[in-house]
Structure formats: C-alpha cells, structure tokens
Design a protein around this motif. Sequence first.
Motif, PDB file in Angstrom:
ATOM      1  N   ALA A 176      28.094 -74.391  30.027  1.00 40.04           N
ATOM      2  CA  ALA A 176      29.261 -74.131  31.074  1.00 40.04           C
ATOM      3  C   ALA A 176      28.574 -74.372  32.465  1.00 40.04           C
ATOM      4  N   GLU A 177      29.466 -74.991  33.284  1.00 36.83           N
ATOM      5  CA  GLU A 177      29.158 -75.013  34.578  1.00 36.83           C
ATOM      6  C   GLU A 177      30.420 -74.325  35.287  1.00 36.83           C
ATOM      7  N   MET A 178      30.031 -73.039  35.824  1.00 32.52           N
ATOM      8  CA  MET A 178      31.079 -72.154  36.212  1.00 32.52           C
ATOM      9  C   MET A 178      31.601 -72.711  37.795  1.00 32.52           C
ATOM     10  N   VAL A 179      32.956 -72.852  37.894  1.00 29.91           N
ATOM     11  CA  VAL A 179      33.850 -73.192  39.010  1.00 29.91           C
ATOM     12  C   VAL A 179      33.962 -71.943  39.695  1.00 29.91           C
TER      13      VAL A 179
ATOM     14  N   ASN B 162      29.794 -65.534  28.738  1.00 27.50           N
ATOM     15  CA  ASN B 162      29.561 -66.185  27.491  1.00 27.50           C
ATOM     16  C   ASN B 162      30.511 -67.267  26.989  1.00 27.50           C
ATOM     17  N   VAL B 163      30.549 -68.379  27.902  1.00 30.41           N
ATOM     18  CA  VAL B 163      31.453 -69.508  27.740  1.00 30.41           C
ATOM     19  C   VAL B 163      30.251 -70.659  27.308  1.00 30.41           C
ATOM     20  N   TYR B 164      30.530 -71.183  26.156  1.00 32.05           N
ATOM     21  CA  TYR B 164      29.841 -72.194  25.683  1.00 32.05           C
ATOM     22  C   TYR B 164      30.744 -73.225  24.893  1.00 32.05           C
ATOM     23  N   GLY B 165      30.278 -74.304  24.306  1.00 35.47           N
ATOM     24  CA  GLY B 165      30.962 -75.136  23.279  1.00 35.47           C
ATOM     25  C   GLY B 165      30.134 -75.599  22.387  1.00 35.47           C
ATOM     26  N   GLU B 166      30.886 -75.607  21.002  1.00 34.78           N
ATOM     27  CA  GLU B 166      29.979 -76.164  19.885  1.00 34.78           C
ATOM     28  C   GLU B 166      31.127 -77.072  19.167  1.00 34.78           C
ATOM     29  N   ASN B 167      30.340 -78.170  19.037  1.00 37.13           N
ATOM     30  CA  ASN B 167      31.194 -79.165  18.216  1.00 37.13           C
ATOM     31  C   ASN B 167      32.458 -79.150  18.894  1.00 37.13           C
ATOM     32  N   GLN B 168      33.523 -79.088  18.125  1.00 39.50           N
ATOM     33  CA  GLN B 168      34.890 -79.093  18.852  1.00 39.50           C
ATOM     34  C   GLN B 168      35.694 -77.864  19.219  1.00 39.50           C
ATOM     35  N   MET B 169      34.724 -76.802  19.382  1.00 39.41           N
ATOM     36  CA  MET B 169      35.193 -75.452  19.466  1.00 39.41           C
ATOM     37  C   MET B 169      34.540 -74.970  20.647  1.00 39.41           C
ATOM     38  N   VAL B 170      35.475 -74.357  21.547  1.00 36.74           N
ATOM     39  CA  VAL B 170      35.309 -73.740  23.039  1.00 36.74           C
ATOM     40  C   VAL B 170      35.289 -72.304  22.672  1.00 36.74           C
ATOM     41  N   LYS B 171      34.147 -71.582  23.260  1.00 35.44           N
ATOM     42  CA  LYS B 171      34.185 -70.178  23.150  1.00 35.44           C
ATOM     43  C   LYS B 171      33.951 -69.471  24.426  1.00 35.44           C
TER      44      LYS B 171
ATOM     45  N   PRO C  54      35.469 -81.590  24.074  1.00 38.93           N
ATOM     46  CA  PRO C  54      34.924 -80.160  24.818  1.00 38.93           C
ATOM     47  C   PRO C  54      34.616 -80.541  26.177  1.00 38.93           C
ATOM     48  N   ALA C  55      34.039 -81.727  26.402  1.00 37.31           N
ATOM     49  CA  ALA C  55      33.569 -82.091  27.784  1.00 37.31           C
ATOM     50  C   ALA C  55      34.538 -82.303  28.776  1.00 37.31           C
ATOM     51  N   GLN C  56      34.996 -81.250  29.398  1.00 39.85           N
ATOM     52  CA  GLN C  56      36.139 -81.394  30.383  1.00 39.85           C
ATOM     53  C   GLN C  56      35.989 -80.063  31.108  1.00 39.85           C
ATOM     54  N   THR C  57      37.213 -80.115  32.098  1.00 38.01           N
ATOM     55  CA  THR C  57      37.289 -78.999  32.842  1.00 38.01           C
ATOM     56  C   THR C  57      38.514 -78.006  32.478  1.00 38.01           C
ATOM     57  N   TYR C  58      38.285 -76.809  32.595  1.00 34.79           N
ATOM     58  CA  TYR C  58      39.267 -75.765  31.736  1.00 34.79           C
ATOM     59  C   TYR C  58      39.558 -74.829  32.754  1.00 34.79           C
ATOM     60  N   GLU C  59      41.030 -74.316  32.972  1.00 29.35           N
ATOM     61  CA  GLU C  59      41.434 -73.298  33.717  1.00 29.35           C
ATOM     62  C   GLU C  59      41.798 -72.085  32.919  1.00 29.35           C
TER      63      GLU C  59
ATOM     64  N   THR D 263      33.642 -76.058  33.659  1.00 24.77           N
ATOM     65  CA  THR D 263      33.514 -77.240  33.057  1.00 24.77           C
ATOM     66  C   THR D 263      32.346 -77.240  31.935  1.00 24.77           C
ATOM     67  N   LEU D 264      32.730 -77.809  30.827  1.00 23.06           N
ATOM     68  CA  LEU D 264      31.730 -78.157  29.666  1.00 23.06           C
ATOM     69  C   LEU D 264      30.876 -79.346  29.825  1.00 23.06           C
ATOM     70  N   VAL D 265      29.736 -79.311  29.742  1.00 22.90           N
ATOM     71  CA  VAL D 265      28.844 -80.600  29.742  1.00 22.90           C
ATOM     72  C   VAL D 265      27.948 -80.754  28.563  1.00 22.90           C
ATOM     73  N   PRO D 266      27.850 -81.725  28.039  1.00 19.15           N
ATOM     74  CA  PRO D 266      26.758 -81.733  26.755  1.00 19.15           C
ATOM     75  C   PRO D 266      25.392 -81.079  27.160  1.00 19.15           C
ATOM     76  N   ASP D 267      24.842 -80.303  26.255  1.00 25.03           N
ATOM     77  CA  ASP D 267      23.591 -80.084  26.395  1.00 25.03           C
ATOM     78  C   ASP D 267      22.723 -81.002  25.712  1.00 25.03           C
ATOM     79  N   THR D 268      21.876 -81.692  26.291  1.00 21.47           N
ATOM     80  CA  THR D 268      21.026 -82.758  25.826  1.00 21.47           C
ATOM     81  C   THR D 268      19.585 -82.579  25.498  1.00 21.47           C
ATOM     82  N   GLY D 269      19.220 -81.418  26.168  1.00 22.49           N
ATOM     83  CA  GLY D 269      17.463 -81.350  25.896  1.00 22.49           C
ATOM     84  C   GLY D 269      17.240 -79.859  25.574  1.00 22.49           C
ATOM     85  N   MET D 270      15.987 -80.022  25.003  1.00 23.71           N
ATOM     86  CA  MET D 270      15.509 -78.608  24.813  1.00 23.71           C
ATOM     87  C   MET D 270      14.507 -78.262  25.732  1.00 23.71           C
ATOM     88  N   VAL D 271      14.449 -76.711  25.934  1.00 22.31           N
ATOM     89  CA  VAL D 271      13.660 -76.236  26.910  1.00 22.31           C
ATOM     90  C   VAL D 271      12.654 -75.409  26.439  1.00 22.31           C
ATOM     91  N   GLN D 272      11.213 -75.261  27.158  1.00 24.06           N
ATOM     92  CA  GLN D 272      10.171 -74.723  26.478  1.00 24.06           C
ATOM     93  C   GLN D 272      10.511 -73.171  27.555  1.00 24.06           C
TER      94      GLN D 272
END
Length: 477
Positions: free
Chosen positions: A103-106, A121-130, A202-207, A220-229
């Motif tokens: 989530a990118e918070m507006v 605690n906002v995130y998306g998983e497959n077609q589910m927004v939490k 899921p990848a869109q803006t929500y109010e 706004t939800l955006v795909p999480d593409t990478g791993m982090v160390q």
Amino acid sequence: MRADWEEILDMWEEKELAYFLPECLPDMDDAIYQRIEKQTLRRIQKERSRISRKRIAAAVICLVAILGIVGREPIQAAFEKLFHYLPGAGIYTNDTENTMYRAEMVTDHFEENGVQVRLKNVYGENQMVKLEVELHGDDLSEGILEEQMENSPDVFLKERYQTVLFYGGTEQTLVAKKSSWITEEEQVPQFSMGYEVQVENPAQTYEVHIAGFDSVLSFTLVPDTGMVQPENIGASQTKNGITVTAGAEVTDEGIWFEYYVLSDETVAETDTEHRFSMITIPYGYFRWDDVPDAEYYQQRYLKNCKGEILYPKDLYFRDDVENGERILYEGTAEDFPLTFYQAALTGIGEERETLKIPVPVTSEKLEKTIDFPYGMVTLEQAQIHPTHRESIKEMEIIYRIQPKEGKRKMYGVFMQVQEAIRKGSNELTIFPEEDGTYHFTANISAETKEITLELYDPYYWIVDNYTLVLEEPKETK
C-alpha cells in the motif's frame, strides 16, 4: 501433518534444498531436525489458510537451519529467496502462486469530532484486499447505553461507524471480519475493525468512507515485485543466531521506525502468542523491585544524532508486525543518523518435563532436579495448606532456578499440576522471594495422593544486546 513432513524429507535432497540458498546447508543432527519439525508444524498451523504447506516447510527448513547455525550472508540470501516485506504489514513468506500488493498511503489518518481515525495494516494478496480501521478517542463511547456496553459494544460501534469502500467506480459496504473494543479506566477508548474485500484488480486507488465523518481515508495498492534483504530495511546485526534489523522513514507525521527480531527460536517480545503471558525482565535481575527505573526504560530506545532519546508520538501510532514493531516517533530528517539499542531478549524453549510427587500430610523435602538446556530447576519442598473447603487443599512447591553458563541463561519456567482443580491462573512462574526461592501453588482434591507436575516452555535471557546505526532514512516524503 507428520506424513507431509516425512514426504518433504523423502522428496528433497540437500541439493534441492540448496536451491533456496546460494550456500550449502550445514549438517543437521537429529535434535536440529526435531526442532525444525516443531517450528515447521507451528508455522503450518498458523498460516495453513494462506499458502501451501510444502512452501512453508521449505521456507522454515532453510530459515531455521541458517539462522541458528550460519552467519549473516546466508540470512540475507534466505530473505532474498524466501521472504518479502510489505510496509505496515510485516514480513511475508513468498509463494510463487501468490501475488502480493503493498500500500502507498494517500491519507492514512485524520482527526474529527474528537475521534482519531487511522488506516493500518493495508495490503493485497491475489484478489483480496485487506485493511484495518482504528478509531481512538473519548467520544467513541458517547451514546452507548450501559446495557450495550455490557453486552455488545462491538455491534453498536460497527453500526455507528459503517464503512464503505470506493474503487474503480464501485461502492461496497464493508462487513468487519474481526473487531475489538478496548476501554479501561485511565485509558482512552479504542475500537478497531478488520476487513477483507474481494476485487478483480487489486492494483488501483481506494477511498474509505466512514459514517459520521466528512474526511476520507485513501490508499493505492501496487504490486510488490522484489525481495528485500535485512540490510535494505535499514541496518542489521547478527549475534549468536539472532538477527535484529531496523529501518526508518521520514513522513509529514514524523519518523516511522520499524524493527524485526529474526530467529529460529521463539522470542517473547516479538511473538504475539507469548508477549502478554510471558514474564520478561531485564537481564541479570530476578525481582522487579531490584530493577532501577533508568535501566527498565533503557531496554529498547532510539536516539538521534545529538544523543537525545526520541519518544513515540502516540501509543495510537504503534503496530505489532511480523517479528517486531512499527512505531511513529517525533522527529525529522535532521535527527539522523539514528541509533537503535535493543537489550537482551527473552527466549522461550519448547522442552517439557513431568514428574510424580507424593502429596505430603503437611510438609516434605523433595531434593529433585530437572535439567533444561540453559538452567536447572531444583524442587526443594512440598507443603500442604488448608483451605476454607474441606474437600480442597492447597499444595505448594518450593524450588530454585540455577542458570547455566553461556549466552542463554534460564530464569523462569511455566508450571502446571495435571490433577489441579482449576488450571490457568497458576501456570506462570511468579518472581522469587528475597531468599531466591520460587513458590508455586495449585488447588487439588483432598483425596489426591500423588500429583503429576509439568514444567514446560522454560524462558531464558538471550544475553547479547544490539546497537544499530541508521545513517539515513529509507525515503523522505
């Protein structure tokens, strides 16, 4: 479940396990395998509804092995292969079948009508927004009748603060999957509602519109593409198989700071199952009366570049995340570099010992010793005390705990009498008396001739402390 575990061990050879790591796995004896099995099954039980068992087992086998035995580089490699991080939601096991969205918070909070409202605690998983909506303020309980307060304040508050989600031209009234109402004397009332929403994209803006407020939350939800160390979170330090990693981000609100404790063993301070039932105490002390105030408040702190301690902006802006916490501090980019200090943590073992003890008429010496990995428990005496009911008597066990030498030192243990009339309230070890003895009591039937005493989940200090320097914020907004 046992069959699943055996199937994994039969199916995977070392070279296949090594696929998840660039380094070779160390040799593992039977004891390590048993520990991995317990951790794996625990993780499966906790997350079985989210990702497949074998993927969890793969992650845990590799993670437990490298965290407990190898150094920093394999830890980073494991993170890169097995985990990814979602801001505000913690560290999640990666599964190739799942698509995660961060989530990118507006607008994630506002204050209106004497109530603070926050999106967390906002995130998306497959077609589910939490997402979770948290309300905080004295006016929350206004209009709640005494009868409603006693019976179902959650129902009343969910109706009062009905929540509607707008996205892509769609308007959807949300139904809370979980809710919690906290109100205690001398505390500001707090109400939270958790939601899960099925969406096609899921990848869109929500109010988020909440009844009774003009202000609107949005993200706004955006795909999480990478791993982090761990190092990409901010700073990382590993000692004796425990890695502490921390990072900070500067926003208009202040400094959002997050830390994680990564280990193959259960750490009470970051494990939500144990945090509120464990007795954690600063290293080297056995009684709270002996702990100086200054040391108690210096168990974990954040300092700015001038050496001044930073303070959380509000308890309202504090989240438990996977293996750690996320906290909002008063501060700006000018406070960097920051220094994060974490004192010795409390670990919880999985060992369980039982022994039979005859019920004495009045008092009897025991002289029984139970050996745990990081300490010894010596049972010294059993005593019987009368109660106000003839059919019930109180049995008291007097014992001592002697820590062993090493980087982990036992200082407590959970106890239970199988024949106890009521269990639960007496399970925790209380603090020792001035002479160093512990006293554990349980009510038993007057007819009981022998009890079975269980000692389980010993807790111990993980002696090392950690000092991490965060040179600069991850991102300045």
